[in-house]
Design a protein around this motif. Sequence first.
Motif, mmCIF file in Angstrom:
data_model
loop_
_atom_site.group_PDB
_atom_site.id
_atom_site.type_symbol
_atom_site.label_atom_id
_atom_site.label_comp_id
_atom_site.label_asym_id
_atom_site.label_seq_id
_atom_site.Cartn_x
_atom_site.Cartn_y
_atom_site.Cartn_z
ATOM 1 N N SER A 285 0.828 -1.213 0.000
ATOM 2 C CA SER A 285 0.000 0.000 0.000
ATOM 3 C C SER A 285 0.855 1.253 0.000
ATOM 4 N N LEU A 286 1.937 1.240 0.765
ATOM 5 C CA LEU A 286 2.828 2.396 0.808
ATOM 6 C C LEU A 286 3.454 2.649 -0.559
ATOM 7 N N ILE A 287 3.859 1.601 -1.241
ATOM 8 C CA ILE A 287 4.489 1.758 -2.555
ATOM 9 C C ILE A 287 3.475 2.252 -3.585
ATOM 10 N N LEU A 288 2.267 1.733 -3.541
ATOM 11 C CA LEU A 288 1.253 2.131 -4.519
ATOM 12 C C LEU A 288 0.698 3.530 -4.253
ATOM 13 N N HIS A 289 0.432 3.854 -2.973
ATOM 14 C CA HIS A 289 -0.233 5.116 -2.642
ATOM 15 C C HIS A 289 0.726 6.208 -2.175
ATOM 16 N N LYS A 290 1.984 5.873 -1.954
ATOM 17 C CA LYS A 290 3.065 6.794 -1.563
ATOM 18 C C LYS A 290 2.939 7.302 -0.136
ATOM 19 N N ARG A 291 1.815 7.119 0.534
ATOM 20 C CA ARG A 291 1.661 7.473 1.944
ATOM 21 C C ARG A 291 0.475 6.738 2.526
ATOM 22 N N ILE A 292 0.613 6.317 3.777
ATOM 23 C CA ILE A 292 -0.505 5.663 4.451
ATOM 24 C C ILE A 292 -0.551 6.149 5.903
ATOM 25 N N GLU A 293 -1.738 6.091 6.483
ATOM 26 C CA GLU A 293 -1.926 6.474 7.878
ATOM 27 C C GLU A 293 -2.133 5.210 8.697
ATOM 28 N N THR A 294 -1.376 5.087 9.779
ATOM 29 C CA THR A 294 -1.435 3.902 10.620
ATOM 30 C C THR A 294 -1.005 4.286 12.030
ATOM 31 N N THR A 295 -0.853 3.306 12.900
ATOM 32 C CA THR A 295 -0.375 3.618 14.245
ATOM 33 C C THR A 295 1.136 3.832 14.210
ATOM 34 N N LEU A 296 1.634 4.499 15.224
ATOM 35 C CA LEU A 296 3.061 4.823 15.267
ATOM 36 C C LEU A 296 3.922 3.565 15.354
ATOM 37 N N ALA A 297 3.500 2.579 16.138
ATOM 38 C CA ALA A 297 4.277 1.346 16.286
ATOM 39 C C ALA A 297 4.353 0.592 14.960
ATOM 40 N N LYS A 298 3.228 0.518 14.243
ATOM 41 C CA LYS A 298 3.228 -0.162 12.943
ATOM 42 C C LYS A 298 4.072 0.605 11.934
#
Length: 186
Positions: free
Chosen positions: A27-40
């Motif tokens: 997802s990060l590679i396709l969308h260039k940014r993702i929102e998640t928890t800090l630990a993840k």
Amino acid sequence: MRHGKKDNHLGRTASHRKAMLSNMASSLILHKRIETTLAKAKELRKYVEPLLTRAKEDSTHNRRIVFSYLNDKESTKELFGTVSDKIASRPGGYTRIIKLGNRLGDAAETALIELVDFNDALLLANADKPAKTRRSRRGGSKKEGAAETTAAAPVKKEDHPIVEESETAVDETPKNEESSEATDKE
């Protein structure tokens, strides 16, 4: 005891953790940014940065290794195509983690993880700024004009008498009135 075990297991089994990180990396590679928890986000950074380094050299071997981690043909194609061109000159540090605050539901710390070279707003802002010059506060050679101004004694009020303009203006006004009155009488 967990001495020397530095990976955060994120409360998951090994297979669940591997699948989750693989999906998040895709997802990060396709969308260039993702929102998640800090630990993840911190674990994802450790997972995806070696893959980004491998993508700099496009070979069949590197493609197969990256595909074994991502398990997604589209994200592998995107990584070796678009992403590798942008990160070719960067020596590391391909991702940025931005803390967003706590989530309302469970108060978990959320973060935004993004690929550094794909944040257009930040890249444009950095391009507009002039190159910073390094200014040292250490005692170097001073300019001659600056040395003279600092060496001069402070100016006292008594040394330089100031002529008040209000007194001269008051003195001139009656003379003008007298002269104007004299012209009126004539």
